[in-house]
Scaffold this motif. Sequence first.
Motif, PDB file in Angstrom:
ATOM      1  N   PHE A 126      28.077 -18.734  48.528  1.00  0.00           N
ATOM      2  CA  PHE A 126      28.497 -19.929  47.651  1.00  0.00           C
ATOM      3  C   PHE A 126      27.469 -21.291  47.936  1.00  0.00           C
ATOM      4  CE2 PHE A 126      32.211 -17.305  48.324  1.00  0.00           C
ATOM      5  CZ  PHE A 126      32.760 -17.384  47.085  1.00  0.00           C
ATOM      6  N   GLU A 127      27.441 -21.978  47.046  1.00  0.00           N
ATOM      7  CA  GLU A 127      26.597 -23.282  47.118  1.00  0.00           C
ATOM      8  C   GLU A 127      27.590 -24.665  47.157  1.00  0.00           C
ATOM      9  OE1 GLU A 127      23.423 -25.671  44.450  1.00  0.00           O
ATOM     10  OE2 GLU A 127      24.152 -23.961  43.800  1.00  0.00           O
ATOM     11  N   PRO A 128      27.603 -25.273  48.143  1.00  0.00           N
ATOM     12  CA  PRO A 128      28.373 -26.294  48.283  1.00  0.00           C
ATOM     13  C   PRO A 128      28.043 -27.470  47.180  1.00  0.00           C
ATOM     14  CG  PRO A 128      27.705 -25.874  50.686  1.00  0.00           C
ATOM     15  CD  PRO A 128      27.129 -25.042  49.505  1.00  0.00           C
ATOM     16  N   ILE A 129      29.177 -27.965  46.326  1.00  0.00           N
ATOM     17  CA  ILE A 129      29.049 -28.874  45.504  1.00  0.00           C
ATOM     18  C   ILE A 129      29.647 -30.279  46.028  1.00  0.00           C
ATOM     19  CG2 ILE A 129      28.551 -27.496  43.519  1.00  0.00           C
ATOM     20  CD1 ILE A 129      31.407 -27.944  42.604  1.00  0.00           C
ATOM     21  N   VAL A 130      30.901 -30.073  46.796  1.00  0.00           N
ATOM     22  CA  VAL A 130      31.232 -31.027  47.506  1.00  0.00           C
ATOM     23  C   VAL A 130      31.260 -30.965  49.105  1.00  0.00           C
ATOM     24  CG1 VAL A 130      33.319 -32.617  47.906  1.00  0.00           C
ATOM     25  CG2 VAL A 130      32.727 -31.797  45.572  1.00  0.00           C
ATOM     26  N   ASP A 131      30.756 -31.832  49.983  1.00  0.00           N
ATOM     27  CA  ASP A 131      31.009 -31.764  51.178  1.00  0.00           C
ATOM     28  C   ASP A 131      31.031 -33.127  52.223  1.00  0.00           C
ATOM     29  OD1 ASP A 131      30.919 -30.776  54.124  1.00  0.00           O
ATOM     30  OD2 ASP A 131      29.021 -29.816  53.942  1.00  0.00           O
ATOM     31  N   GLN A 132      32.506 -33.415  52.207  1.00  0.00           N
ATOM     32  CA  GLN A 132      32.609 -34.789  52.760  1.00  0.00           C
ATOM     33  C   GLN A 132      33.188 -34.288  54.420  1.00  0.00           C
ATOM     34  OE1 GLN A 132      34.791 -37.478  50.664  1.00  0.00           O
ATOM     35  NE2 GLN A 132      33.758 -37.248  48.660  1.00  0.00           N
ATOM     36  N   ASN A 187      32.386 -26.161  33.200  1.00  0.00           N
ATOM     37  CA  ASN A 187      33.188 -27.281  33.790  1.00  0.00           C
ATOM     38  C   ASN A 187      32.706 -27.656  35.241  1.00  0.00           C
ATOM     39  OD1 ASN A 187      34.784 -27.242  31.336  1.00  0.00           O
ATOM     40  ND2 ASN A 187      36.654 -26.549  32.308  1.00  0.00           N
ATOM     41  N   ARG A 188      31.520 -26.939  35.363  1.00  0.00           N
ATOM     42  CA  ARG A 188      30.963 -27.278  36.954  1.00  0.00           C
ATOM     43  C   ARG A 188      31.136 -28.591  37.470  1.00  0.00           C
ATOM     44  NH1 ARG A 188      26.142 -25.108  40.502  1.00  0.00           N
ATOM     45  NH2 ARG A 188      25.869 -26.535  41.887  1.00  0.00           N
ATOM     46  N   GLU A 189      30.588 -29.564  36.321  1.00  0.00           N
ATOM     47  CA  GLU A 189      30.360 -31.061  36.697  1.00  0.00           C
ATOM     48  C   GLU A 189      31.730 -31.776  36.913  1.00  0.00           C
ATOM     49  OE1 GLU A 189      29.081 -34.777  38.150  1.00  0.00           O
ATOM     50  OE2 GLU A 189      28.157 -32.573  38.378  1.00  0.00           O
ATOM     51  N   ALA A 190      32.691 -31.226  35.812  1.00  0.00           N
ATOM     52  CA  ALA A 190      33.967 -31.896  35.719  1.00  0.00           C
ATOM     53  C   ALA A 190      34.698 -31.630  37.052  1.00  0.00           C
ATOM     54  CB  ALA A 190      34.595 -31.358  34.452  1.00  0.00           C
ATOM     55  N   VAL A 197      33.504 -33.743  40.063  1.00  0.00           N
ATOM     56  CA  VAL A 197      33.936 -35.061  40.025  1.00  0.00           C
ATOM     57  C   VAL A 197      35.278 -35.249  40.522  1.00  0.00           C
ATOM     58  CG1 VAL A 197      34.337 -36.910  38.457  1.00  0.00           C
ATOM     59  CG2 VAL A 197      32.323 -35.712  38.218  1.00  0.00           C
ATOM     60  N   ILE A 198      36.243 -34.325  39.883  1.00  0.00           N
ATOM     61  CA  ILE A 198      37.717 -34.340  40.286  1.00  0.00           C
ATOM     62  C   ILE A 198      37.896 -33.874  41.885  1.00  0.00           C
ATOM     63  CG2 ILE A 198      38.494 -31.937  39.581  1.00  0.00           C
ATOM     64  CD1 ILE A 198      40.865 -33.369  38.443  1.00  0.00           C
ATOM     65  N   ALA A 199      37.118 -33.124  42.330  1.00  0.00           N
ATOM     66  CA  ALA A 199      37.025 -32.567  43.653  1.00  0.00           C
ATOM     67  C   ALA A 199      36.688 -33.517  44.577  1.00  0.00           C
ATOM     68  CB  ALA A 199      36.303 -31.113  43.750  1.00  0.00           C
ATOM     69  N   GLU A 200      35.510 -34.442  44.131  1.00  0.00           N
ATOM     70  CA  GLU A 200      34.882 -35.301  44.979  1.00  0.00           C
ATOM     71  C   GLU A 200      36.153 -36.682  45.344  1.00  0.00           C
ATOM     72  OE1 GLU A 200      32.150 -36.233  47.289  1.00  0.00           O
ATOM     73  OE2 GLU A 200      31.060 -35.427  45.177  1.00  0.00           O
ATOM     74  N   VAL A 251      36.226 -31.870  53.932  1.00  0.00           N
ATOM     75  CA  VAL A 251      36.686 -31.101  52.619  1.00  0.00           C
ATOM     76  C   VAL A 251      35.161 -30.462  51.951  1.00  0.00           C
ATOM     77  CG1 VAL A 251      37.557 -31.416  50.088  1.00  0.00           C
ATOM     78  CG2 VAL A 251      38.467 -32.797  52.132  1.00  0.00           C
ATOM     79  N   VAL A 252      35.314 -29.031  51.700  1.00  0.00           N
ATOM     80  CA  VAL A 252      34.168 -28.516  51.219  1.00  0.00           C
ATOM     81  C   VAL A 252      34.651 -27.732  49.827  1.00  0.00           C
ATOM     82  CG1 VAL A 252      32.463 -26.802  51.609  1.00  0.00           C
ATOM     83  CG2 VAL A 252      33.054 -28.363  53.229  1.00  0.00           C
ATOM     84  N   GLU A 253      33.769 -27.879  48.725  1.00  0.00           N
ATOM     85  CA  GLU A 253      34.008 -27.077  47.601  1.00  0.00           C
ATOM     86  C   GLU A 253      32.690 -26.406  47.338  1.00  0.00           C
ATOM     87  OE1 GLU A 253      36.608 -27.073  45.727  1.00  0.00           O
ATOM     88  OE2 GLU A 253      37.812 -28.750  46.492  1.00  0.00           O
ATOM     89  N   ALA A 254      32.655 -25.085  47.172  1.00  0.00           N
ATOM     90  CA  ALA A 254      31.397 -24.337  47.333  1.00  0.00           C
ATOM     91  C   ALA A 254      31.497 -23.583  45.878  1.00  0.00           C
ATOM     92  CB  ALA A 254      31.491 -23.417  48.597  1.00  0.00           C
ATOM     93  N   TRP A 255      30.585 -23.785  45.112  1.00  0.00           N
ATOM     94  CA  TRP A 255      30.534 -22.764  43.689  1.00  0.00           C
ATOM     95  C   TRP A 255      30.006 -21.651  44.032  1.00  0.00           C
ATOM     96  CZ3 TRP A 255      32.278 -24.360  39.155  1.00  0.00           C
ATOM     97  CH2 TRP A 255      31.709 -23.746  38.179  1.00  0.00           C
ATOM     98  N   GLY A 256      30.607 -20.600  43.511  1.00  0.00           N
ATOM     99  CA  GLY A 256      30.036 -19.215  43.396  1.00  0.00           C
ATOM    100  C   GLY A 256      28.819 -18.982  43.160  1.00  0.00           C
ATOM    101  N   HIS A 257      27.923 -18.388  44.015  1.00  0.00           N
ATOM    102  CA  HIS A 257      26.378 -18.323  43.704  1.00  0.00           C
ATOM    103  C   HIS A 257      26.040 -16.988  43.673  1.00  0.00           C
ATOM    104  CE1 HIS A 257      22.139 -18.447  44.478  1.00  0.00           C
ATOM    105  NE2 HIS A 257      22.051 -19.388  43.777  1.00  0.00           N
ATOM    106  N   ASP A 258      26.619 -15.973  44.469  1.00  0.00           N
ATOM    107  CA  ASP A 258      26.188 -14.622  44.748  1.00  0.00           C
ATOM    108  C   ASP A 258      27.276 -13.882  45.084  1.00  0.00           C
ATOM    109  OD1 ASP A 258      24.776 -12.105  45.244  1.00  0.00           O
ATOM    110  OD2 ASP A 258      24.137 -12.839  47.268  1.00  0.00           O
ATOM    111  N   LEU A 259      27.954 -13.553  43.996  1.00  0.00           N
ATOM    112  CA  LEU A 259      29.275 -12.870  44.261  1.00  0.00           C
ATOM    113  C   LEU A 259      29.378 -11.395  43.485  1.00  0.00           C
ATOM    114  CD1 LEU A 259      31.669 -15.712  42.736  1.00  0.00           C
ATOM    115  CD2 LEU A 259      30.738 -15.327  45.335  1.00  0.00           C
ATOM    116  N   PRO A 260      28.911 -10.322  44.469  1.00  0.00           N
ATOM    117  CA  PRO A 260      29.058  -8.860  44.157  1.00  0.00           C
ATOM    118  C   PRO A 260      30.282  -8.414  43.494  1.00  0.00           C
ATOM    119  CG  PRO A 260      29.022  -9.056  46.327  1.00  0.00           C
ATOM    120  CD  PRO A 260      28.984 -10.745  45.928  1.00  0.00           C
ATOM    121  N   ASP A 261      30.162  -7.489  42.436  1.00  0.00           N
ATOM    122  CA  ASP A 261      31.246  -6.922  41.915  1.00  0.00           C
ATOM    123  C   ASP A 261      31.722  -5.687  43.213  1.00  0.00           C
ATOM    124  OD1 ASP A 261      31.417  -8.218  39.700  1.00  0.00           O
ATOM    125  OD2 ASP A 261      30.021  -6.897  38.703  1.00  0.00           O
TER     126      ASP A 261
END
Length: 239
Positions: free
Chosen positions: A111-117, A137-140, A143-146, A160-170
Amino acid sequence: MTYVDGFVCAVPAANKEAYRKHAADALPLFKEFGATRMVECWGDDVPDGKVTDFKGSVKAEEGEVVVFSWMEYPDKATRDAAGEKMMSDPRMAAMGASMPFDGKRMIYGGFEPIVDQDLGGAMGYADGYLVPVPHGNREAYRVIAEKAAEVFKDHGATRVVEAWGHDLPDGKVTDYKMAVQAKDDENTVFSWVEWPSKQARDDGWKKVMEDARMKTPPADMPFDGQRMIYGGFSPIVDA
């Protein structure tokens, strides 16, 4: 940019100490491979859900507890190099032969963090989340997570960390997509909130729920909250 490997697994309650020791023994190897932090959190307040929940995500059986954990790396390149070393290091193979849980039902991915406060300070409790979010809706979502992160921090959370799925194997048995019943156009977010203690978390959540900044109409939410997975966890390894 930092990178996170996230894990969810089901561990027999009777194997709690064996699991903690197994993870602690592996820590020096992960540090050698480049990890900057490893956290293992034992399920403490993991509710049953109507659509999705942590127990269902790993097909937890009677007598098993959900573990929510993550590994932090300075960047994806370091994480990828670490993965190659793990696959070829005989010490890892030896540890894998004696895992105190069913590895076939473990969920894992990058996962790639998009919010890390981060306010800093020791963690005594964590809330963990898995969230299905449409790719568009990644940016939306960010914003709301921030904004939500500011509320959590104002009421006692330390990170608070929000991490976007980047390498998610089946997976054949479990995976992140199945966990949140992700649709074809959706990704999975791996998220956590750190608190100084469980008491701080319980007190903080009451204030968070009453905070006007959290009153977002369901129609304005950039994800399906009914399929969001959440729970409270106590750290058993954090180094």
